[in-house]
Design a protein around this motif. Structure first.
Motif, PDB file in Angstrom:
ATOM      1  N   LYS A 100     -68.730  56.458 -70.729  1.00  0.00           N
ATOM      2  CA  LYS A 100     -67.834  57.414 -69.951  1.00  0.00           C
ATOM      3  C   LYS A 100     -68.604  57.957 -68.913  1.00  0.00           C
ATOM      4  CE  LYS A 100     -64.301  58.062 -73.093  1.00  0.00           C
ATOM      5  NZ  LYS A 100     -63.454  56.868 -72.704  1.00  0.00           N
ATOM      6  N   ASP A 101     -68.096  58.390 -67.734  1.00  0.00           N
ATOM      7  CA  ASP A 101     -68.661  59.149 -66.733  1.00  0.00           C
ATOM      8  C   ASP A 101     -68.515  60.588 -66.983  1.00  0.00           C
ATOM      9  OD1 ASP A 101     -68.957  56.824 -65.292  1.00  0.00           O
ATOM     10  OD2 ASP A 101     -67.280  57.139 -63.860  1.00  0.00           O
ATOM     11  N   ILE A 102     -69.459  61.640 -66.754  1.00  0.00           N
ATOM     12  CA  ILE A 102     -69.652  62.851 -67.109  1.00  0.00           C
ATOM     13  C   ILE A 102     -69.902  63.759 -65.860  1.00  0.00           C
ATOM     14  CG2 ILE A 102     -71.607  62.666 -68.240  1.00  0.00           C
ATOM     15  CD1 ILE A 102     -70.666  64.821 -70.296  1.00  0.00           C
ATOM     16  N   THR A 103     -69.374  64.720 -65.656  1.00  0.00           N
ATOM     17  CA  THR A 103     -69.648  65.675 -64.541  1.00  0.00           C
ATOM     18  C   THR A 103     -70.807  66.947 -65.154  1.00  0.00           C
ATOM     19  OG1 THR A 103     -67.927  65.706 -63.486  1.00  0.00           O
ATOM     20  CG2 THR A 103     -68.893  67.462 -62.970  1.00  0.00           C
ATOM     21  N   ILE A 104     -71.937  66.868 -64.714  1.00  0.00           N
ATOM     22  CA  ILE A 104     -72.840  68.082 -65.162  1.00  0.00           C
ATOM     23  C   ILE A 104     -72.997  69.086 -64.076  1.00  0.00           C
ATOM     24  CG2 ILE A 104     -73.487  66.509 -67.104  1.00  0.00           C
ATOM     25  CD1 ILE A 104     -76.116  66.320 -65.279  1.00  0.00           C
ATOM     26  N   GLU A 105     -73.916  69.917 -64.252  1.00  0.00           N
ATOM     27  CA  GLU A 105     -74.389  71.068 -63.483  1.00  0.00           C
ATOM     28  C   GLU A 105     -75.746  70.360 -62.775  1.00  0.00           C
ATOM     29  OE1 GLU A 105     -73.140  74.748 -66.073  1.00  0.00           O
ATOM     30  OE2 GLU A 105     -74.850  73.370 -66.549  1.00  0.00           O
ATOM     31  N   GLU A 106     -76.338  70.667 -61.846  1.00  0.00           N
ATOM     32  CA  GLU A 106     -77.431  70.274 -61.296  1.00  0.00           C
ATOM     33  C   GLU A 106     -78.194  71.669 -60.857  1.00  0.00           C
ATOM     34  OE1 GLU A 106     -79.113  66.260 -60.714  1.00  0.00           O
ATOM     35  OE2 GLU A 106     -77.570  66.545 -58.972  1.00  0.00           O
ATOM     36  N   PRO A 107     -79.362  72.146 -61.426  1.00  0.00           N
ATOM     37  CA  PRO A 107     -80.006  71.253 -62.549  1.00  0.00           C
ATOM     38  C   PRO A 107     -79.418  71.689 -63.982  1.00  0.00           C
ATOM     39  CG  PRO A 107     -81.021  73.641 -62.082  1.00  0.00           C
ATOM     40  CD  PRO A 107     -80.126  73.397 -60.793  1.00  0.00           C
ATOM     41  N   SER A 108     -79.556  70.599 -64.821  1.00  0.00           N
ATOM     42  CA  SER A 108     -78.986  70.953 -66.202  1.00  0.00           C
ATOM     43  C   SER A 108     -80.143  70.691 -67.527  1.00  0.00           C
ATOM     44  CB  SER A 108     -77.974  69.652 -66.193  1.00  0.00           C
ATOM     45  OG  SER A 108     -77.249  69.829 -67.524  1.00  0.00           O
ATOM     46  N   TYR A 109     -79.422  71.041 -68.651  1.00  0.00           N
ATOM     47  CA  TYR A 109     -80.441  70.732 -69.921  1.00  0.00           C
ATOM     48  C   TYR A 109     -81.021  69.479 -69.885  1.00  0.00           C
ATOM     49  CZ  TYR A 109     -81.672  71.024 -74.780  1.00  0.00           C
ATOM     50  OH  TYR A 109     -82.251  70.764 -75.653  1.00  0.00           O
ATOM     51  N   LEU A 110     -82.274  69.525 -70.149  1.00  0.00           N
ATOM     52  CA  LEU A 110     -82.990  68.089 -70.097  1.00  0.00           C
ATOM     53  C   LEU A 110     -82.713  67.459 -71.216  1.00  0.00           C
ATOM     54  CD1 LEU A 110     -85.420  66.160 -69.293  1.00  0.00           C
ATOM     55  CD2 LEU A 110     -87.217  67.590 -70.295  1.00  0.00           C
ATOM     56  N   GLY A 111     -82.381  68.033 -72.694  1.00  0.00           N
ATOM     57  CA  GLY A 111     -82.342  67.613 -73.689  1.00  0.00           C
ATOM     58  C   GLY A 111     -80.863  66.817 -73.714  1.00  0.00           C
ATOM     59  N   ALA A 112     -79.902  67.458 -73.028  1.00  0.00           N
ATOM     60  CA  ALA A 112     -78.526  66.807 -72.978  1.00  0.00           C
ATOM     61  C   ALA A 112     -78.514  65.580 -72.014  1.00  0.00           C
ATOM     62  CB  ALA A 112     -77.522  67.838 -72.465  1.00  0.00           C
ATOM     63  N   MET A 113     -79.311  65.729 -70.943  1.00  0.00           N
ATOM     64  CA  MET A 113     -79.388  64.444 -70.100  1.00  0.00           C
ATOM     65  C   MET A 113     -80.077  63.370 -70.770  1.00  0.00           C
ATOM     66  SD  MET A 113     -80.572  66.679 -66.755  1.00  0.00           S
ATOM     67  CE  MET A 113     -80.873  65.509 -65.591  1.00  0.00           C
ATOM     68  N   ASN A 114     -81.088  63.601 -71.511  1.00  0.00           N
ATOM     69  CA  ASN A 114     -81.595  62.350 -72.351  1.00  0.00           C
ATOM     70  C   ASN A 114     -80.746  61.735 -73.230  1.00  0.00           C
ATOM     71  OD1 ASN A 114     -83.920  62.580 -71.084  1.00  0.00           O
ATOM     72  ND2 ASN A 114     -85.169  63.996 -72.482  1.00  0.00           N
ATOM     73  N   ILE A 115     -79.900  62.696 -73.971  1.00  0.00           N
ATOM     74  CA  ILE A 115     -78.806  62.203 -74.748  1.00  0.00           C
ATOM     75  C   ILE A 115     -77.699  61.301 -74.133  1.00  0.00           C
ATOM     76  CG2 ILE A 115     -76.893  62.937 -76.373  1.00  0.00           C
ATOM     77  CD1 ILE A 115     -78.714  65.091 -77.311  1.00  0.00           C
TER      78      ILE A 115
END
Length: 368
Positions: A100-115
């Motif tokens: 799916k598509d997901i809206t995130i903050e930038e910058p954001s947590y590296l660990g979550a982005m990798n997942i």
């Protein structure tokens, strides 16, 4: 896929290196004696050695639920799923929302982005301002994705805390489009002034609230949780069971025993807040004194201080030079989707001594 820059850095450094890189708590504040007592008591229960139920032992979930309820967010044990750290919680959710598509903050947590990358979620970044995401940009993205991952309290990496006004506006947008919020809150208890009301409490049917004992107690127990509507949690159980059947029973029983003395835990939390506030203030003062060209805001809680040199300084290149002088941090480009080098830095201030903080900043300055 690439490994986490932070995990690679932690493996590359030695004991002589001053590390502002990982989000490590202060080892001096671990309640070692109290945990030892709780462990010995827990070991008397023969159930500690047996397989457990997948969603976590009942008493621990009840204890976590009681803390939510006390804060004005009605919760029962059936609203809580125990996970192997909040990192596993994010993996379970990413697997559930795979592709799916997901809206995130930038910058954001590296660990979550990798997942998210591993589970093929297409990330859409929204600029993070000093009081939360840009509301207009968030709505423009969320009306299409209907799924978002946010860290409203002392955000990692930026240390930003959402204002009450933006919490209301973002919650209203999520309700408007009947979407889902994944609210990551490992730092919520590490406030210097006041605890903020969770955004999830405004969206009990449309949110997953992630918590962890890694930042407030000890990381090695690897116990986190997801707080959500009971029906939403049922959808995650198959994924959880396919990963590990259940989180470590020994850790759960030790935690349960420790948390029976609520006053002791609250005192421990206050000790952490007091120590971290002193270090945050000192770190900020030393930056202003030694490296005034690095612009930043003094943290109001959490474990990180974030700022920038502005244009002209590549902090990814700079950290390679700093490594040679045995001091490290995380360059800001690691927290963006495109990873383009920039002048931003995330510093962890909780793990270092006051002497290491001053010496480390001076070493970084010498590399500029």
């Amino acid at each position: 896929m690439k490994r986490s820059f932070i995990r690679e850095i932690l493996e590359a450094i030695d004991e002589e290196t001053i590390s502002f890189a990982g989000g490590l708590p202060s080892e001096k504040l671990f309640p070692a004696e109290d945990i030892k007592i709780a462990t010995l008591k827990a070991m008397e229960n023969p159930k500690i050695y047996q397989y457990g139920i997948s969603n976590g032992i009942n008493e621990l979930r009840t204890q976590i639920a009681a803390r939510y309820t006390k804060e004005g967010f009605p919760t029962t044990k059936d609203n809580v799923l125990i996970t192997t750290g909040s990192q596993q919680a994010m993996y379970i959710l990413a697997k559930y929302f795979e592709d799916k598509d997901i809206t995130i903050e930038e910058p954001s947590y590296l660990g979550a982005m990798n997942i998210f990358r591993l589970n093929h979620l297409k990330m859409e970044g929204v600029k993070l301002e000093n009081d939360g995401v840009n509301v207009e940009a968030f709505e423009n993205s969320f009306k299409n994705t209907k799924l978002t991952y946010l860290i409203p309290d002392f955000q990692n990496p930026s240390a930003t805390t959402y204002s009450d006004e933006k919490r209301e506006k973002i919650a209203d947008i999520i309700k408007k489009y009947d979407g889902i919020l994944i609210e990551d809150s490992p730092y919520g208890e590490l406030f210097f002034d006041k605890k903020n009301v969770s955004m999830s409490s405004k969206l009990p049917k449309n949110s997953f609230h992630l918590g962890s004992f890694s930042k407030t107690l000890v990381p090695s127990l690897r116990i986190g949780w997801i707080r959500a509507d009971e029906e939403l949690l049922k959808s995650l159980m198959i994924i959880k069971e396919s990963i590990d059947l259940h989180s470590c029973g020994i850790s759960q029983y030790i935690l349960t025993e420790y948390l029976k003395d609520e006053k002791k835990y609250e005192k421990h939390l206050q000790d952490i807040r007091d120590d971290y506030e002193k270090k945050a203030n000192f770190f900020s003062e030393q930056l202003n004194l030694i490296m005034p060209e690095f612009k930043h805001e003094k943290p109001k809680g959490g474990m990180f201080l974030y700022g920038t040199f502005g244009d002209g300084i590549d902090t990814f290149a700079l950290v390679q030079e700093c490594l040679k002088k045995k001091v490290v941090y995380v360059p800001g480009n690691q927290f963006y989707i495109d990873k383009i080098p920039n002048g931003e830095i995330r510093f962890n201030y909780t793990h270092s001594t006051f002497e290491q903080i001053e010496k480390g900043i001076k070493l970084i300055k010498s590399c500029l």
